[in-house]
Motif scaffolding. Sequence first.
Motif, PDB file in Angstrom:
ATOM      1  N   GLU B 156       0.830  -1.201   0.000  1.00  0.00           N
ATOM      2  CA  GLU B 156       0.000   0.000   0.000  1.00  0.00           C
ATOM      3  C   GLU B 156       0.869   1.256   0.000  1.00  0.00           C
ATOM      4  OE1 GLU B 156      -3.001   0.064   2.978  1.00  0.00           O
ATOM      5  OE2 GLU B 156      -3.724   2.062   2.412  1.00  0.00           O
ATOM      6  N   ALA B 158       3.853   1.534  -1.314  1.00  0.00           N
ATOM      7  CA  ALA B 158       4.373   1.673  -2.673  1.00  0.00           C
ATOM      8  C   ALA B 158       3.281   2.128  -3.627  1.00  0.00           C
ATOM      9  CB  ALA B 158       4.972   0.347  -3.142  1.00  0.00           C
ATOM     10  N   ALA B 159       2.084   1.606  -3.443  1.00  0.00           N
ATOM     11  CA  ALA B 159       0.982   1.963  -4.334  1.00  0.00           C
ATOM     12  C   ALA B 159       0.639   3.443  -4.210  1.00  0.00           C
ATOM     13  CB  ALA B 159      -0.241   1.107  -4.022  1.00  0.00           C
ATOM     14  N   ARG B 160       0.641   3.954  -2.975  1.00  0.00           N
ATOM     15  CA  ARG B 160       0.335   5.381  -2.783  1.00  0.00           C
ATOM     16  C   ARG B 160       1.423   6.252  -3.384  1.00  0.00           C
ATOM     17  NH1 ARG B 160      -3.269   7.100   1.909  1.00  0.00           N
ATOM     18  NH2 ARG B 160      -4.584   5.272   2.217  1.00  0.00           N
ATOM     19  N   THR B 162       3.369   5.448  -5.849  1.00  0.00           N
ATOM     20  CA  THR B 162       3.256   5.343  -7.304  1.00  0.00           C
ATOM     21  C   THR B 162       2.077   6.154  -7.821  1.00  0.00           C
ATOM     22  OG1 THR B 162       4.258   3.144  -7.246  1.00  0.00           O
ATOM     23  CG2 THR B 162       3.009   3.739  -9.213  1.00  0.00           C
ATOM     24  N   ALA B 163       0.999   6.162  -7.073  1.00  0.00           N
ATOM     25  CA  ALA B 163      -0.171   6.933  -7.493  1.00  0.00           C
ATOM     26  C   ALA B 163       0.149   8.426  -7.525  1.00  0.00           C
ATOM     27  CB  ALA B 163      -1.341   6.654  -6.562  1.00  0.00           C
ATOM     28  N   GLY B 206      -4.957   9.362  -2.196  1.00  0.00           N
ATOM     29  CA  GLY B 206      -5.005   8.502  -1.003  1.00  0.00           C
ATOM     30  C   GLY B 206      -5.587   9.246   0.168  1.00  0.00           C
TER      31      GLY B 206
END
Lengths: 207, 207
Positions: B156, B158-160, B162-163, B206
């Motif tokens: 999560e 990393a995903a944030r 990347t977003a 996020g």
Amino acid sequence: MVKRTARAVSRYHHGDLKSAALSAAEKILERDGLQAVTLRAVARAVGVSHTAPKNHFGDLMGLLSEIAAVGYLRFAAALAEAVNPTSGHARDRLRAMGSAYVTFARAHPNLFLLMFHSERLDMKRPSLLAAIDESRQSLRTAVISSADARPMNPVEVAARATASWSLVHGLAMLLLDGRLKNTMASLPGVDVETFLETVLDVARVGD
Amino acid sequence: MVKRTARAVSRYHHGDLKSAALSAAEKILERDGLQAVTLRAVARAVGVSHTAPKNHFGDLMGLLSEIAAVGYLRFAAALAEAVNPTSGHARDRLRAMGSAYVTFARAHPNLFLLMFHSERLDMKRPSLLAAIDESRQSLRTAVISSADARPMNPVEVAARATASWSLVHGLAMLLLDGRLKNTMASLPGVDVETFLETVLDVARVGD
DNA sequence: CCACAATATTTCCAGTGTAAATATTGTACA
DNA sequence: TGTACAATATTTACACTGGAAATATTGTGG
């Protein structure tokens, strides 16, 4: 060996050069990259003199523009397809389109990169403009349908649409340019598609 | 007319060819676009034979990679600068960095496009890798400092990150590629920078 | 002072886009 | 049916590019 499609025997006057050149060019593009798409290479692939394509595309930029136009038509279809079956909430449709956006980019990386490489395209070419507009229509429907009930001024509507587009486009571009390799390497056991979906989930744009 | 920087009189052995070629190349890049950056054009601009740059850059890809490396160093500095003075909340720092990201792209469009054009870069070149890593460090600090207090798993996080990156990167790319012209035209009286800031405001990634 | 490495030049080649002149073919019209 | 004309393809030519190879010049350590 069967004759091509149309009656083409005499070798002069290919008969279907434009579409043949287009599909040959697209194949070269996906296989060898943009720098390999050359008027002469395409002509060789189709078995025609190196200046023959000029009659149909004008110059190299014209050829690339036509390839991009074909890409945009497929892109528009893929996006529309992604929204159709999803009869759920508006936000789910937007989410599905984002997924389709990135999926298309991954499936046709070089084509996608060309489509957003204005420096190599003739943005005044009618066929390209029309194809781009079709993609824009597909995108717009999903974004509009996800608008909140509460009133928003035009700037905020445009800003939200642009934010959504930016997110999926940036994700696609970073991925295709290899910029997420480090991130992926730091997450052993997580495959790319799973991670991309997580990114889209985490980033529910606007609210 | 004053002599260059170093003692360069004899005309053979330029004396400072590498840096001179780099700045000449960067000037050509920003003024005439990537397709104008040519080994021969750079050599002409510096007043040297067309194969002289080979000693310093190897080939065209090497030259472009060095230009991009310089760009990444400036980019890293600009991003770090944007975060420094902002002593406010972590989210404000992330927001400031996003603004700096897009601002840099607008200020050096062709350089920025080259920096994210891996096809033309030698991603194994040490100087380029180091410069990219420096930019990544600048980005990382802002993203990490904005992490919530509540615990998140690595995916999560990393995903944030990347977003956030995808959003600002996509916004920059769409803008530089002219893809926001239609949107801007539909909003009379709204200037570009205002709109871009609105996009960043609307898209608080996020939460 | 001199051998050697670094740097620059000269020469050469293959590949490219594009323009211009020419040749072939399909087709509308008599 | 036949023939002028437009569309399509080829041939030829040129200017540009990246790059290899051989050569020339210069700085420098021994």
